[in-house]
Design an enzyme around this catalytic site. Structure first.
Site, short mmCIF file in Angstrom:
data_model
loop_
_atom_site.label_atom_id
_atom_site.label_comp_id
_atom_site.label_asym_id
_atom_site.label_seq_id
_atom_site.Cartn_x
_atom_site.Cartn_y
_atom_site.Cartn_z
N PHE A 6 0.83 -1.20 0.00
CA PHE A 6 0.00 0.00 0.00
C PHE A 6 0.87 1.25 0.00
CE2 PHE A 6 -2.64 -3.20 2.14
CZ PHE A 6 -3.87 -3.02 1.54
N ASP A 7 0.44 2.26 -0.72
CA ASP A 7 0.95 3.61 -0.50
C ASP A 7 0.42 4.06 0.86
OD1 ASP A 7 1.87 6.35 -1.12
OD2 ASP A 7 -0.28 6.76 -1.37
N LEU A 8 1.01 5.11 1.43
CA LEU A 8 0.55 5.57 2.74
C LEU A 8 -0.29 6.85 2.65
CD1 LEU A 8 0.43 5.28 5.79
CD2 LEU A 8 2.67 6.43 5.93
#
Length: 218
Positions: A6-8
């Site tokens: 996941f991107d944050l």
């Protein structure tokens, strides 16, 4: 699939709302008048200065100082000459930013679905290692994440192919067995696909949720 990355910021963590809240409450403390236009200008400046850090033109603290040098004149306020004065001034924004940190409502459910699939979970972010780990802890997601890879730990940033490859290596899986999810089409989707990962675009404006993307690929 054996893992998901996941991107944050603006994927798991609601950076936009946190920063907006911080600006809205910080500007009046400087003796200036808040307006909605200032929010737009702040994010424009943030993007320019942050890119300067990602490309090695300035330090992480330097991009914060750069933001103030660009932003304070918009408030008709003088720009301190000394770095320590700029750092102290930025603390006023940073404290309010941290106080409003929160996860999106669909973030933890999505991570739990991924964990239920038996997947390893990673976070790949163009950010500072300390701050990004602090965010994950503060928003209650750190316990579900196996690996956090940042610009600082990897020595390069998205969309360089090696960042996705190195994150897969840290997770112990091959790129072909990894799903990447993020809100930025270029950095989180096209870059990841070019490196051999499956990638899905989180388009919240279209009503797409993280849990939907994880379930549709699981």
């Amino acid at each position: 699939m054996k893992a998901v990355i996941f991107d944050l910021d603006d994927t798991l963590f609601d950076h936009t709302t946190s920063a907006t809240t911080a600006i809205r409450t910080w500007v009046p403390t400087l003796g200036a008048t808040f307006s909605d236009d200032l929010i737009t200008r702040w994010f424009e400046i943030e993007r320019v200065q942050y890119d300067r850090w990602l490309t090695g033109q300035t330090s992480y603290q330097g991009q914060r100082r750069g933001r103030l040098r660009d932003f304070l004149p918009m408030l008709s306020l003088p720009v301190p000459q000394a770095d320590d004065e700029l750092d102290e001034l930025f603390t006023g924004y940073l404290d309010r930013y941290r106080a409003s940190w929160s996860a999106f409502d669909d973030a933890r459910p999505a991570l739990e679905v991924a964990r239920g699939n038996g997947w390893r979970i990673g976070v790949l972010t163009n950010g500072s290692t300390a701050q990004q780990n602090n965010k994950l802890a503060a928003i209650g997601l750190a316990d579900l994440v196996d690996v956090v890879c940042t610009t600082e730990t990897l020595g390069c940033s998205k969309p360089a192919p090696e960042v996705y490859m190195k994150t897969c290596e840290a997770l112990g899986v091959e790129p072909a067995d990894v799903l990447m999810i993020g809100d930025n089409l270029e950095l989180d989707v096209l870059g990841a696909r070019a490196a051999g990962l499956t990638a899905e675009h989180l388009d919240r404006a279209a009503g797409i949720t993280l849990a939907q993307l994880v379930r549709s690929t699981g």
